[in-house]
Design an enzyme around this catalytic site. Structure first.
Site, PDB file in Angstrom:
ATOM      1  N   HIS A   1       0.818  -1.225   0.000  1.00  0.00           N
ATOM      2  CA  HIS A   1       0.000   0.000   0.000  1.00  0.00           C
ATOM      3  C   HIS A   1       0.851   1.274   0.000  1.00  0.00           C
ATOM      4  CE1 HIS A   1      -3.501  -2.456   0.989  1.00  0.00           C
ATOM      5  NE2 HIS A   1      -2.878  -2.939   2.050  1.00  0.00           N
TER       6      HIS A   1
HETATM    7  C1  BDR Z   1      -3.035   1.160   5.266  1.00  0.00           C
HETATM    8  O1  BDR Z   1      -3.284   0.828   6.621  1.00  0.00           O
HETATM    9  C2  BDR Z   1      -2.114   0.347   7.234  1.00  0.00           C
HETATM   10  O2  BDR Z   1      -2.344  -0.874   7.828  1.00  0.00           O
HETATM   11  C3  BDR Z   1      -1.031   0.288   6.186  1.00  0.00           C
HETATM   12  O3  BDR Z   1       0.205   0.716   6.725  1.00  0.00           O
HETATM   13  C4  BDR Z   1      -1.531   1.215   5.102  1.00  0.00           C
HETATM   14  O4  BDR Z   1      -1.084   2.533   5.325  1.00  0.00           O
HETATM   15  C5  BDR Z   1      -3.734   0.164   4.375  1.00  0.00           C
HETATM   16  O5  BDR Z   1      -5.113   0.201   4.628  1.00  0.00           O
END
Ligand code: BDR
Ligand code: CA
Length: 310
Positions: A237
């Site tokens: 992500h």
């Molecule tokens: C986002 O939420 C966190 O768990 C990850 O680091 C990312 O920024 C994904 O939904």
């Protein structure tokens, strides 16, 4: 845009935040790193951020930010990232210290000193919203905001809400409506770029400590994903939001009107992306990411881990 854009990375490490910091260090001038409560409590995300900065030999200082959202109690993602934010991953010892300046003060001061700065938020948008609330001209001084958050379709915490937006919807609404140029890397985009065991294996061939730590981070998150029944793979992500600034040609962005639902019983924290093409829809305020060239992105990830600083 200069070859190496100037970034401030606002993060809540977090496995994928840590990988994003490696990419930022390799391809941008990281002016500073601000931490925020998110995947784990603030003390943990700050400790992890400074640990990664030390590992990379980054010249960026780390500034601790907000310990909870604008409204309500802090919400964390221990089920995914472990209670300390990085699961079982142990970062190397170091002697760096956290800056005494608060992250929100730093965001305001740094963007007054330099005009071409990108803010890259990788966690809940609390620090960014607080900075905009205190200094509304900040959005005119910066180059833009490239954030990981939201989705054009399904969520990950609820049916429609993604974690970073869900953990502080009021902050996200302020940022989306701030008038800043925004690139949104939501789940619809970030789920196109997945790591698996072959990525970790390639990093283990590297000689640099950062590559071995990167492999440990991937092994840990793959174990966690498997235990959650999602298979030994993980969406990268947060690295998307860094590459959206350093390598924008890898992406397809479309202008859309985006706001954040703060009141719905079932939809709080949803990014409402207006995809209508009919006349009269609200003016676009966000560049929404729809596609990433994940093959090229992966090569950039490998290079970032394999290259020593000159
Ligand atoms: C986002 O939420 C966190 O768990 C990850 O680091 C990312 O920024 C994904 O939904
Ligand atoms: Ca994050």
């Amino acid at each position: 845009m200069p070859d190496r854009p100037a970034l401030i990375v606002d993060c809540d490490p977090g496995h994928d935040d840590a990988l994003a910091l490696v990419l930022a260090d390799a391809y941008a001038d990281v002016l500073g790193i601000t931490s925020v409560s998110g995947n784990a409590p603030l003390d943990d995300t700050t400790r992890n951020a400074i640990g990664i900065a030390a590992l990379l030999g980054s010249s960026a200082d780390v500034y601790a930010g907000e310990a909870g959202p604008l409204v309500g109690e802090p919400r964390h993602a221990g089920g995914v990232h472990g209670r300390g934010g990085l699961g079982r991953v142990a970062l190397p010892q170091h002697d760096r210290v956290i800056s005494e300046l608060h992250a929100v003060d730093y965001l305001i001061e740094a963007t007054r000193k330099q005009s071409n700065v990108w803010l890259v938020p990788l966690g809940p948008l609390t620090n960014i919203a607080r900075a905009i609330e205190r200094d509304s001209e900040l959005v005119e001084r910066i180059e833009g905001i490239s954030l990981m958050g939201g989705s054009t379709d399904i969520g990950n915490v609820t049916a429609v809400a993604e974690f970073n937006i869900w953990a502080d919807p009021e902050a996200a609404k302020i940022v989306m409506g701030s008038g800043a140029p925004i690139r949104m890397c939501g789940l619809n985009l970030t789920r196109q770029w997945l790591s698996d065991d072959t990525v970790a294996a390639r990093l283990k061939e590297g000689e640099l400590v950062k590559a071995l730590v990167g492999a440990a981070i991937l092994d840990d998150i793959h174990d966690r994903m498997e235990a959650l029944g999602r298979g030994r793979r993980c969406a990268l992500h947060d690295p998307c939001a860094v590459l959206a600034v350093t390598h924008p040609t890898l992406f397809q962005f479309e202008p859309r009107h985006v706001t954040v639902e703060t009141r719905g019983i079932y939809t709080r924290g949803m990014t409402v992306v207006d995809e209508r093409t009919t006349p009269g829809v609200p003016e676009a305020n966000v560049g929404v990411g729809y596609h990433i060239d994940s093959t090229s992105a992966l090569e950039l990830l490998f290079s970032a881990f394999e290259e020593a600083k000159t």
